[in-house]
Write a protein that holds these residues in place. Structure first.
Motif, mmCIF file in Angstrom:
data_model
loop_
_atom_site.group_PDB
_atom_site.id
_atom_site.type_symbol
_atom_site.label_atom_id
_atom_site.label_comp_id
_atom_site.label_asym_id
_atom_site.label_seq_id
_atom_site.Cartn_x
_atom_site.Cartn_y
_atom_site.Cartn_z
ATOM 1 N N ALA A 70 38.089 49.784 40.513
ATOM 2 C CA ALA A 70 37.929 48.911 39.341
ATOM 3 C C ALA A 70 39.048 47.868 39.289
ATOM 4 O O ALA A 70 38.806 46.698 38.953
ATOM 5 C CB ALA A 70 37.915 49.747 38.060
ATOM 6 N N MET A 71 40.251 48.271 39.633
ATOM 7 C CA MET A 71 41.367 47.325 39.667
ATOM 8 C C MET A 71 41.175 46.299 40.785
ATOM 9 O O MET A 71 41.421 45.103 40.590
ATOM 10 C CB MET A 71 42.691 48.081 39.841
ATOM 11 N N ARG A 72 40.733 46.775 41.938
ATOM 12 C CA ARG A 72 40.458 45.860 43.049
ATOM 13 C C ARG A 72 39.366 44.871 42.673
ATOM 14 O O ARG A 72 39.434 43.685 42.998
ATOM 15 C CB ARG A 72 40.032 46.644 44.298
ATOM 16 N N ARG A 73 38.363 45.344 41.974
ATOM 17 C CA ARG A 73 37.244 44.488 41.562
ATOM 18 C C ARG A 73 37.743 43.381 40.620
ATOM 19 O O ARG A 73 37.294 42.233 40.715
ATOM 20 C CB ARG A 73 36.160 45.334 40.896
ATOM 21 N N THR A 74 38.679 43.700 39.749
ATOM 22 C CA THR A 74 39.248 42.693 38.852
ATOM 23 C C THR A 74 39.912 41.583 39.654
ATOM 24 O O THR A 74 39.746 40.391 39.353
ATOM 25 C CB THR A 74 40.266 43.349 37.889
ATOM 26 N N TYR A 75 40.636 41.959 40.684
ATOM 27 C CA TYR A 75 41.296 40.965 41.543
ATOM 28 C C TYR A 75 40.270 40.143 42.306
ATOM 29 O O TYR A 75 40.349 38.909 42.365
ATOM 30 C CB TYR A 75 42.257 41.668 42.504
ATOM 31 N N GLU A 76 39.306 40.808 42.888
ATOM 32 C CA GLU A 76 38.264 40.112 43.632
ATOM 33 C C GLU A 76 37.479 39.157 42.732
ATOM 34 O O GLU A 76 37.124 38.048 43.153
ATOM 35 C CB GLU A 76 37.316 41.131 44.274
ATOM 36 N N ASP A 77 37.220 39.589 41.510
ATOM 37 C CA ASP A 77 36.464 38.751 40.565
ATOM 38 C C ASP A 77 37.195 37.444 40.258
ATOM 39 O O ASP A 77 36.557 36.419 40.010
ATOM 40 C CB ASP A 77 36.198 39.510 39.263
#
Length: 195
Positions: free
Chosen positions: A125-132
């Motif tokens: 979920a944290m990685r997804r925030t960065y990718e987003d």
């Protein structure tokens, strides 16, 4: 048994994390034991449990800490402007943040498979925030007519892989200075999404 000199929690706790990070980056999560970490720290194996409940928690802490630092730094970077300006700022930010942290990068990307499902979901979920954040820049660039990519999600993952890969081979004492490498990578990123 008397407490070893220097085994105060404010000293030993960070030392546990630093030693675990270094050992896992060098040998892999599965090959590193709590006894090895304890020996590297200079404490008895049982003393590690004053700082972490188990090896899985230690791995999760390392990854979660890295991602929290990354997200906080990204927020502080205040990447603003049109899409092209933001993409350059994101590219340079990613390089500058990751290059001094090769062990964190290696562990965060290569040891995901060793996280429990709950821990994986939290880190993902944290990685997804960065990718987003990057995907938003790419979408805005398409809307502005300056970027053309067949799929913004695939482009996001490809660009992050390109930028993150730099930490695996770049050396400060190498042929090119970091600012030169940064400019080369920005040129590669810009051309890969240009109309």
């Amino acid at each position: 048994m008397a407490r070893k000199q220097g085994s105060h929690s404010d000293i030993t706790g960070p030392k546990v994390h630093d030693c675990a990070l270094r050992l896992i980056a060098r040998h892999g999560y599965a090959a590193v034991s709590m006894r090895q970490i304890a020996a590297e720290v200079g404490v008895q194996a049982g003393a590690l449990y004053n700082y972490t409940s188990d090896k899985q928690s230690l791995l999760f802490d390392l990854m979660q800490s890295h991602m929290a630092d990354l997200l906080n730094a990204l927020k502080a970077a205040r990447i603003e402007g049109d899409a092209l300006t933001r993409l350059e700022a994101f590219t340079r930010f990613h390089i500058r943040f990751h290059l001094p942290r090769p062990d964190q990068v290696f562990v965060s990307y290569m040891e995901l498979r060793n996280l429990s499902p709950e821990n994986f979901a939290a880190v993902e979920a944290m990685r997804r925030t960065y990718e987003d954040a990057l995907e938003c820049i790419l979408r805005d660039g398409e809307a502005e007519g300056v970027f053309a990519v067949p799929d913004t999600r695939v482009a996001t993952m490809a660009l992050i892989a390109l930028l993150t890969g730099l930490s695996h081979w770049y050396r400060e004492d190498g042929r090119l200075a970091m600012d030169v490498i940064e400019t080369i990578y920005w040129d590669l990123v810009r051309k890969s999404v240009a109309v």
